[in-house]
Write a protein that holds these residues in place. Structure first.
Motif, PDB file in Angstrom:
ATOM      1  N   PHE A 207     -43.237 -16.350   8.279  1.00 24.15           N
ATOM      2  CA  PHE A 207     -42.908 -15.907   9.650  1.00 24.15           C
ATOM      3  C   PHE A 207     -42.355 -14.485   9.639  1.00 24.15           C
ATOM      4  CE2 PHE A 207     -41.483 -20.593  10.436  1.00 24.15           C
ATOM      5  CZ  PHE A 207     -42.784 -21.023  10.313  1.00 24.15           C
ATOM      6  N   VAL A 208     -41.396 -14.249   8.745  1.00 24.74           N
ATOM      7  CA  VAL A 208     -40.706 -12.958   8.712  1.00 24.74           C
ATOM      8  C   VAL A 208     -41.660 -11.839   8.305  1.00 24.74           C
ATOM      9  CG1 VAL A 208     -38.836 -11.646   7.619  1.00 24.74           C
ATOM     10  CG2 VAL A 208     -38.460 -14.031   8.303  1.00 24.74           C
ATOM     11  N   SER A 209     -42.586 -12.133   7.416  1.00 27.54           N
ATOM     12  CA  SER A 209     -43.564 -11.118   6.998  1.00 27.54           C
ATOM     13  C   SER A 209     -44.366 -10.609   8.179  1.00 27.54           C
ATOM     14  CB  SER A 209     -44.510 -11.695   5.934  1.00 27.54           C
ATOM     15  OG  SER A 209     -43.830 -11.933   4.721  1.00 27.54           O
ATOM     16  N   LEU A 210     -44.752 -11.510   9.061  1.00 25.51           N
ATOM     17  CA  LEU A 210     -45.504 -11.095  10.248  1.00 25.51           C
ATOM     18  C   LEU A 210     -44.649 -10.229  11.162  1.00 25.51           C
ATOM     19  CD1 LEU A 210     -47.406 -14.386  11.175  1.00 25.51           C
ATOM     20  CD2 LEU A 210     -48.371 -12.320  10.155  1.00 25.51           C
ATOM     21  N   GLN A 233     -34.838 -18.039  11.881  1.00 24.82           N
ATOM     22  CA  GLN A 233     -34.065 -17.220  12.805  1.00 24.82           C
ATOM     23  C   GLN A 233     -32.659 -16.955  12.282  1.00 24.82           C
ATOM     24  OE1 GLN A 233     -34.528 -19.689  16.295  1.00 24.82           O
ATOM     25  NE2 GLN A 233     -35.995 -18.275  17.225  1.00 24.82           N
ATOM     26  N   ARG A 234     -32.021 -17.988  11.766  1.00 23.40           N
ATOM     27  CA  ARG A 234     -30.652 -17.833  11.267  1.00 23.40           C
ATOM     28  C   ARG A 234     -30.594 -16.854  10.106  1.00 23.40           C
ATOM     29  NH1 ARG A 234     -28.978 -24.252  11.421  1.00 23.40           N
ATOM     30  NH2 ARG A 234     -28.223 -24.290  13.582  1.00 23.40           N
ATOM     31  N   VAL A 235     -31.555 -16.959   9.203  1.00 18.23           N
ATOM     32  CA  VAL A 235     -31.559 -16.052   8.058  1.00 18.23           C
ATOM     33  C   VAL A 235     -31.813 -14.619   8.520  1.00 18.23           C
ATOM     34  CG1 VAL A 235     -32.721 -15.473   5.900  1.00 18.23           C
ATOM     35  CG2 VAL A 235     -32.267 -17.870   6.454  1.00 18.23           C
ATOM     36  N   ALA A 236     -32.775 -14.430   9.403  1.00 21.13           N
ATOM     37  CA  ALA A 236     -33.112 -13.081   9.872  1.00 21.13           C
ATOM     38  C   ALA A 236     -31.963 -12.445  10.646  1.00 21.13           C
ATOM     39  CB  ALA A 236     -34.366 -13.132  10.742  1.00 21.13           C
ATOM     40  N   GLU A 237     -31.169 -13.265  11.332  1.00 19.97           N
ATOM     41  CA  GLU A 237     -30.030 -12.730  12.091  1.00 19.97           C
ATOM     42  C   GLU A 237     -28.970 -12.110  11.177  1.00 19.97           C
ATOM     43  OE1 GLU A 237     -28.743 -16.113  14.279  1.00 19.97           O
ATOM     44  OE2 GLU A 237     -30.301 -15.913  15.833  1.00 19.97           O
ATOM     45  N   ARG A 238     -28.985 -12.479   9.897  1.00 20.79           N
ATOM     46  CA  ARG A 238     -27.984 -11.964   8.955  1.00 20.79           C
ATOM     47  C   ARG A 238     -28.431 -10.688   8.257  1.00 20.79           C
ATOM     48  NH1 ARG A 238     -27.924 -17.702   6.860  1.00 20.79           N
ATOM     49  NH2 ARG A 238     -26.513 -18.818   8.263  1.00 20.79           N
ATOM     50  N   PRO A 244     -34.643  -4.253   3.156  1.00 18.96           N
ATOM     51  CA  PRO A 244     -35.761  -3.467   3.692  1.00 18.96           C
ATOM     52  C   PRO A 244     -36.678  -4.301   4.578  1.00 18.96           C
ATOM     53  CG  PRO A 244     -36.255  -4.104   1.452  1.00 18.96           C
ATOM     54  CD  PRO A 244     -34.870  -4.625   1.732  1.00 18.96           C
ATOM     55  N   LEU A 245     -36.079  -5.103   5.437  1.00 22.21           N
ATOM     56  CA  LEU A 245     -36.836  -5.961   6.336  1.00 22.21           C
ATOM     57  C   LEU A 245     -36.309  -5.819   7.759  1.00 22.21           C
ATOM     58  CD1 LEU A 245     -36.965  -9.295   4.264  1.00 22.21           C
ATOM     59  CD2 LEU A 245     -38.866  -7.711   4.613  1.00 22.21           C
ATOM     60  N   CYS A 246     -37.199  -5.945   8.711  1.00 24.64           N
ATOM     61  CA  CYS A 246     -36.827  -5.947  10.123  1.00 24.64           C
ATOM     62  C   CYS A 246     -36.551  -7.381  10.559  1.00 24.64           C
ATOM     63  CB  CYS A 246     -37.961  -5.353  10.957  1.00 24.64           C
ATOM     64  SG  CYS A 246     -37.806  -5.594  12.725  1.00 24.64           S
ATOM     65  N   GLY A 247     -35.428  -7.592  11.228  1.00 27.33           N
ATOM     66  CA  GLY A 247     -35.092  -8.939  11.683  1.00 27.33           C
ATOM     67  C   GLY A 247     -35.016  -9.067  13.186  1.00 27.33           C
TER      68      GLY A 247
END
Length: 351
Positions: A207-210, A233-238, A244-247
Motif C-alpha cells: 500500500f505504502v509503495s503506491l 495507516q498507523r505506521v505511516a502516521e509515524r 525517505p517515504l511519503c506518509g
C-alpha cells in the motif's frame, strides 16, 4: 448513520449490515470512518455500490483526486486455487478498470509462503496460474498492474523502511476477525509469529509503495480484513524526517461483505474444504451445492451472495432475483440453474 435511499424496497436487507454496525461500535470507527456510498464510482451509481460492497473508508476523498494520481489495489494469498468469492474480487477489479480506474492486483506468493507456510515452489506455481486466470477474466495488463511479490524490490525495501515505525502492539491488534477460526483448524499460526509479521508488513508496504507515486490509494478488501488498512495507516502516521517515504497520501478502502460459506462455515475460504465453491470443484458438486441452497432470506443465501459479488448480471436483475429468492418463486429456481452454468464457465477459465 444516515444511509442513501436505495431503489430496492425499504424492507430489503443485504448481508452483513449488522456486522457493519458491530465494527463501528467495537473498533471505535465513526460513521465518517466507515460509510455507505452516496456517490458514483467507475460508472456504478451509489445504489449498485451499496449492493456489491458493504462500505467504504475515505473513498470519497479518493474520487476527489485526479484520476491520473490515484490507483486501486487488491491482493490474493497463494495458499490454494481460488474459490468463487476470491474470483469475484478479480471481477470487481475488472469492473473498476473498465470504468476508468487504474488498478493493481498483487499475487501474494511471499504472503502465502510466510503467512500460510506454503512451499515456495507451490506459491510460485499458483501465482502464474492466478496471473493467467485474471487475464482470462478480463484484467488488462496493458493499462493495469498484475504482479507477484517475489522480486519486487521497491515493496521489499519499503517494508524494511516502515519496520522502524511499527510497534509490537500494531501487529497484535491486526489479527483478521476470523483468525481464531483458521488457527483452530491448523491453517495458520495461532499467534502473531515472526513469519506472520513479515507477511502483514509486506502487505502494508504494498500500500505504502503506491503512495510514493500516487496521491490516493484505494484498497479493495473483504470487510474482515479492515485491520490491515488501519495497520498501514498507523505506521505511516509515524513517519518523520528520517524516513525517505511519503506518509501523507490518502489511504482509502472499499470493503466487500463476507460471503457466507456453504456447509455452515462462516465464509468461503480456499483453505477450508467444503466452505465454498472453488475453481476446482467438480461441476456435479457445484450443481448439488447451488440446488441445496433453500434459503428464503437472500441475506442467508450463499448463492445469492455470490450472484451479487460476481459479475453475473446487472444491478436491476439482482433486485428482481432478490425478490424471487424471498418469495420462493419459480424464477429463483430457474436463476440458480443459470448460475450453475455461469460458475461452470468461470471454472473452465482456471488454467
Amino acid at each position: 448513520m444516515t444511509e442513501p435511499t436505495p431503489t430496492a424496497p425499504a424492507s430489503t436487507v443485504f448481508y452483513s449490515e449488522e456486522y457493519y454496525r458491530t465494527l463501528v461500535e467495537r473498533f471505535g470507527y465513526s460513521t465518517f470512518d466507515l460509510q455507505r456510498f452516496d456517490f458514483a464510482l467507475a460508472g456504478m451509481k451509489h445504489d449498485e455500490l451499496n449492493l456489491r460492497y458493504l462500505c467504504h473508508h475515505r473513498a470519497n476523498q479518493f474520487i476527489a483526486t485526479a484520476p491520473h494520481r490515484r490507483i486501486v489495489t487488491t491482493g490474493f494469498g497463494m495458499s490454494g486455487p481460488p474459490h468463487m468469492a476470491s474470483t469475484s474480487q478479480i471481477m470487481k477489479m475488472v469492473r473498476l478498470q473498465q470504468g476508468g480506474e487504474r488498478c493493481q492486483i498483487v499475487l501474494g506468493d511471499l504472503d502465502a509462503y510466510n503467512g500460510r507456510t506454503r512451499s515456495y515452489g507451490y506459491t510460485r506455481e499458483l501465482a502464474e496460474r492466478f496471473r493467467t486466470f485474471a487475464t482470462r477474466l478480463g484484467f488488462d495488463t496493458a493499462t493495469g498492474v498484475l504482479r507477484d511479490q517475489t522480486g519486487h524490490a521497491e515493496a521489499l525495501t519499503t517494508m524494511y523502511l516502515l519496520g522502524r515505525y511499527a510497534e509490537d502492539a500494531d501487529f497484535d491488534t491486526a489479527e483478521e476477525d476470523n483468525h481464531a477460526y483458521y488457527a483452530a483448524r491448523g491453517l495458520v499460526d495461532p499467534t502473531m509469529t515472526f513469519r506472520r509479521r513479515l507477511s502483514l508488513a509486506l502487505m502494508a508496504a504494498d500500500f505504502v509503495s503506491l503512495g510514493q507515486t500516487h496521491d490516493a490509494v484505494l484498497v479493495l478488501l473483504g470487510i474482515d480484513e479492515h485491520k490491515y488498512v488501519r495497520f498501514a495507516q498507523r505506521v505511516a502516521e509515524r513517519f518523520d524526517q528520517h524516513v525517505p517515504l511519503c506518509g501523507d497520501f490518502i489511504l482509502s478502502a472499499i470493503y466487500t461483505r463476507l460471503t457466507t460459506g456453504f456447509n455452515g462455515h462462516p465464509k468461503s475460504s480456499k483453505s477450508i474444504p467444503g466452505s465454498g465453491i472453488t475453481v476446482e470443484t467438480p461441476t456435479n458438486e457445484i450443481r448439488r451445492l447451488v440446488r441445496a441452497d433453500q434459503a428464503k432470506n437472500p441475506a442467508l443465501s450463499p448463492v445469492y451472495q455470490l450472484m451479487y459479488q460476481m459479475s453475473y448480471t446487472s444491478y436491476e436483475d439482482l433486485l428482481d432475483i432478490h425478490q424471487a429468492c424471498t418469495e420462493g418463486t419459480p424464477r429463483w429456481k430457474t436463476e440458480k440453474e443459470h448460475f450453475i452454468e455461469f460458475l461452470a464457465h468461470v471454472k473452465e477459465l482456471w488454467p
